[in-house]
Design a protein around this motif. Sequence first.
Motif, PDB file in Angstrom:
ATOM      1  N   CYS A 176       0.821  -1.211   0.000  1.00 11.07           N
ATOM      2  CA  CYS A 176       0.000   0.000   0.000  1.00 11.07           C
ATOM      3  C   CYS A 176       0.855   1.263   0.000  1.00 11.07           C
ATOM      4  N   ASP A 179      -1.300   8.403  -0.726  1.00 12.72           N
ATOM      5  CA  ASP A 179      -1.036   9.569  -1.570  1.00 12.72           C
ATOM      6  C   ASP A 179      -2.154  10.578  -1.336  1.00 12.72           C
ATOM      7  N   LYS A 182      -5.841   9.512  -1.061  1.00 14.76           N
ATOM      8  CA  LYS A 182      -5.978   8.251  -1.786  1.00 14.76           C
ATOM      9  C   LYS A 182      -5.068   7.196  -1.176  1.00 14.76           C
ATOM     10  N   LEU A 184      -3.383   3.717  -2.449  1.00 21.34           N
ATOM     11  CA  LEU A 184      -3.122   2.821  -3.561  1.00 21.34           C
ATOM     12  C   LEU A 184      -2.810   1.444  -2.995  1.00 21.34           C
ATOM     13  N   CYS A 196      -4.197  -2.993  -9.155  1.00 24.19           N
ATOM     14  CA  CYS A 196      -4.032  -1.830  -8.289  1.00 24.19           C
ATOM     15  C   CYS A 196      -5.372  -1.139  -8.104  1.00 24.19           C
ATOM     16  N   GLU A 197      -5.774  -0.990  -6.857  1.00 20.11           N
ATOM     17  CA  GLU A 197      -7.000  -0.261  -6.518  1.00 20.11           C
ATOM     18  C   GLU A 197      -6.614   1.120  -5.988  1.00 20.11           C
ATOM     19  N   VAL A 198      -7.367   2.139  -6.385  1.00 14.49           N
ATOM     20  CA  VAL A 198      -7.176   3.475  -5.849  1.00 14.49           C
ATOM     21  C   VAL A 198      -8.407   3.811  -5.010  1.00 14.49           C
ATOM     22  N   ASP A 200     -10.539   6.104  -2.320  1.00 16.69           N
ATOM     23  CA  ASP A 200     -10.756   7.437  -1.772  1.00 16.69           C
ATOM     24  C   ASP A 200     -10.972   7.306  -0.271  1.00 16.69           C
ATOM     25  N   THR A 201      -9.971   7.684   0.527  1.00 19.91           N
ATOM     26  CA  THR A 201     -10.039   7.456   1.968  1.00 19.91           C
ATOM     27  C   THR A 201     -10.995   8.397   2.681  1.00 19.91           C
TER      28      THR A 201
END
Length: 204
Positions: A176, A179, A182, A184, A196-198, A200-201
Amino acid sequence: KIKWIFEAPRLTREGRLLCVCTTSKGIPAIMLWPGNDITEQPELIYVPEPEGASFPYGESTWYQTDEGRIMIFWRDEGASCRLYVNWSDDGGRTFSEPILTDIPDSMSRLYAGRLSDGRYFICNNTLGTLLDRSALMLLVSEDGYVFDKVYMVNDSPTEMRCKGLLKINGWQYPCCLVDGDKLLVAYDANKEDIYCEVIDTTKL
């Protein structure tokens, strides 16, 4: 002296590099550098394996709490199907003996860290069945001790194209990177393809 390292060194709050390894003699250990220069010689802090537990590959991950406690989570090859944890309150110079948590783990690799807003996360196969990697999940905690939110990263059906040594179906071995807002999450499918998952936290 080192046989296995699975996670790159990261900096503690004191600015010292730290990561987990297994020595050439098969002993789990924590590597602590004098500072942030990876070419310097790290100190090895040996970690005792609790009765019934096994950490032969140093597959471990960590974060540091606001109070400065370094928490290290261990994959258990003893088939407990739960994570072990130990900690340090002196910047990594000494560590407690690992204890069994109530966090399920199907005996796979994991990755822990902190989001940009200060919350804590663990990404693993949070399943209590041995080697069941059919779902990769993200656990989130406000304080680094109680993980009370669970999110699905991927649980779609998947099946390997070719059988092979140590291969298994599933979504596994996350790495992980935070960023901004985000997260990743890179991981593999059946030890054949990389995804790869992005995430949105701000929505977690």
